[in-house]
Design a protein around this motif. Structure first.
Motif, mmCIF file in Angstrom:
data_model
loop_
_atom_site.group_PDB
_atom_site.id
_atom_site.type_symbol
_atom_site.label_atom_id
_atom_site.label_comp_id
_atom_site.label_asym_id
_atom_site.label_seq_id
_atom_site.Cartn_x
_atom_site.Cartn_y
_atom_site.Cartn_z
ATOM 1 N N ALA A 1 0.856 -1.185 0.000
ATOM 2 C CA ALA A 1 0.000 0.000 0.000
ATOM 3 C C ALA A 1 0.888 1.229 0.000
ATOM 4 O O ALA A 1 1.884 1.285 0.723
ATOM 5 N N LYS A 2 0.530 2.189 -0.832
ATOM 6 C CA LYS A 2 1.305 3.421 -0.910
ATOM 7 C C LYS A 2 0.702 4.452 0.038
ATOM 8 O O LYS A 2 -0.514 4.596 0.124
ATOM 9 N N VAL A 3 1.589 5.153 0.761
ATOM 10 C CA VAL A 3 1.170 6.243 1.646
ATOM 11 C C VAL A 3 1.594 7.543 0.975
ATOM 12 O O VAL A 3 2.768 7.737 0.652
ATOM 13 N N VAL A 4 0.609 8.420 0.756
ATOM 14 C CA VAL A 4 0.853 9.691 0.084
ATOM 15 C C VAL A 4 0.515 10.810 1.064
ATOM 16 O O VAL A 4 -0.564 10.823 1.658
ATOM 17 N N ARG A 5 1.477 11.736 1.214
ATOM 18 C CA ARG A 5 1.295 12.891 2.090
ATOM 19 C C ARG A 5 1.651 14.149 1.317
ATOM 20 O O ARG A 5 2.532 14.125 0.468
ATOM 21 N N PRO A 6 1.001 15.258 1.671
ATOM 22 C CA PRO A 6 1.357 16.514 1.012
ATOM 23 C C PRO A 6 2.821 16.863 1.288
ATOM 24 O O PRO A 6 3.309 16.665 2.395
ATOM 25 N N PRO B 1 5.955 9.939 -1.660
ATOM 26 C CA PRO B 1 5.141 8.773 -1.290
ATOM 27 C C PRO B 1 6.053 7.592 -0.948
ATOM 28 O O PRO B 1 7.173 7.497 -1.447
ATOM 29 N N TYR B 2 5.574 6.718 -0.096
ATOM 30 C CA TYR B 2 6.334 5.514 0.226
ATOM 31 C C TYR B 2 5.373 4.340 0.318
ATOM 32 O O TYR B 2 4.164 4.515 0.459
ATOM 33 N N THR B 3 5.930 3.154 0.186
ATOM 34 C CA THR B 3 5.121 1.943 0.180
ATOM 35 C C THR B 3 5.384 1.140 1.439
ATOM 36 O O THR B 3 6.540 0.965 1.851
ATOM 37 N N LEU B 4 4.303 0.664 2.046
ATOM 38 C CA LEU B 4 4.403 -0.269 3.161
ATOM 39 C C LEU B 4 3.967 -1.642 2.650
ATOM 40 O O LEU B 4 3.093 -1.745 1.790
ATOM 41 N N TYR B 5 4.579 -2.671 3.194
ATOM 42 C CA TYR B 5 4.266 -4.037 2.809
ATOM 43 C C TYR B 5 3.654 -4.745 4.003
ATOM 44 O O TYR B 5 4.015 -4.476 5.148
ATOM 45 N N LEU B 6 2.728 -5.646 3.722
ATOM 46 C CA LEU B 6 2.006 -6.316 4.780
ATOM 47 C C LEU B 6 1.938 -7.820 4.518
ATOM 48 O O LEU B 6 2.014 -8.262 3.371
ATOM 49 N N ARG B 7 1.765 -8.562 5.597
ATOM 50 C CA ARG B 7 1.568 -10.011 5.515
ATOM 51 C C ARG B 7 0.354 -10.351 6.386
ATOM 52 O O ARG B 7 0.170 -9.766 7.445
ATOM 53 N N LYS B 8 -0.413 -11.303 5.929
ATOM 54 C CA LYS B 8 -1.568 -11.754 6.707
ATOM 55 C C LYS B 8 -1.109 -12.883 7.621
ATOM 56 O O LYS B 8 -0.651 -13.924 7.159
ATOM 57 N N GLU B 9 -1.217 -12.634 8.927
ATOM 58 C CA GLU B 9 -0.834 -13.625 9.941
ATOM 59 C C GLU B 9 -2.051 -13.909 10.808
ATOM 60 O O GLU B 9 -2.621 -12.978 11.372
ATOM 61 N N ALA B 10 -2.429 -15.171 10.899
ATOM 62 C CA ALA B 10 -3.597 -15.564 11.698
ATOM 63 C C ALA B 10 -4.819 -14.728 11.307
ATOM 64 O O ALA B 10 -5.552 -14.229 12.152
ATOM 65 N N ASP B 11 -4.997 -14.532 10.005
ATOM 66 C CA ASP B 11 -6.132 -13.809 9.423
ATOM 67 C C ASP B 11 -6.164 -12.321 9.777
ATOM 68 O O ASP B 11 -7.211 -11.691 9.731
ATOM 69 N N VAL B 12 -5.004 -11.759 10.153
ATOM 70 C CA VAL B 12 -4.898 -10.335 10.480
ATOM 71 C C VAL B 12 -3.743 -9.750 9.665
ATOM 72 O O VAL B 12 -2.647 -10.313 9.631
ATOM 73 N N TRP B 13 -3.987 -8.614 8.997
ATOM 74 C CA TRP B 13 -2.943 -7.956 8.222
ATOM 75 C C TRP B 13 -1.973 -7.250 9.160
ATOM 76 O O TRP B 13 -2.394 -6.524 10.063
#
Length: 145
Positions: free
Chosen positions: A108-113, A117-129
């Motif tokens: 997911a990209k985070v955009v701020r004025p 912009p920067y990208t965060l990466y996620l993993r689903k663990e025990a059905d939770v991101w």
């Protein structure tokens, strides 16, 4: 034996075609509902994570990290000093965009004025991101920076 409707079309064929259409439409709708739910959950996690970082809420940051990263953070870092004023500053407004889900990984990209912009990466663990930098490799082919 088939039952004919006026016009010569067998009722059985109509029922089967209708059932197939209902299954396809229903399955497609379910797929998009589940995919949409993941996107909404990812946006919420990313927004919570950014707020936790902005406010130096280490407990919340750790809670939002994957196990792999949370263990490294809690072992190696002192707790930061909270600064809630940062999160209330409109210049720290942000938008979470370009969410991409690949099985149990997401970006997911985070955009701020006035910021890159920067990208965060996620993993689903025990059905939770959970935010998880090592997932970057699955998206870019390169180890996390």
């Amino acid at each position: 034996m088939s039952i004919d409707r006026p016009g010569g079309k067998p009722l059985r064929r109509i029922v089967l075609v209708t059932a197939a259409i209902v299954l396809v439409v229903g399955g497609t709708g379910l797929y998009f509902y589940i995919a949409g739910r993941d996107v909404r959950e990812i946006r919420t996690v990313v927004d919570s994570f950014v707020t936790a970082v902005d406010t130096a809420d280490q407990a919340r940051v750790v809670a939002l990290l994957c196990q792999e990263e949370a263990a490294g953070l809690t072992e190696n870092e002192d707790p930061p000093v909270p600064s809630p004023a940062i999160a209330d500053d409109p210049s720290h407004a942000r938008e979470v965009t370009e969410v991409e889900v690949r099985d149990d990984a997401a970006s997911a990209k985070v955009v701020r004025p006035d910021e890159e912009p920067y990208t965060l990466y996620l993993r689903k663990e025990a059905d939770v991101w959970k935010v998880c930098a090592p997932v970057e490799e699955r998206f870019t082919g390169a180890p996390p920076s």
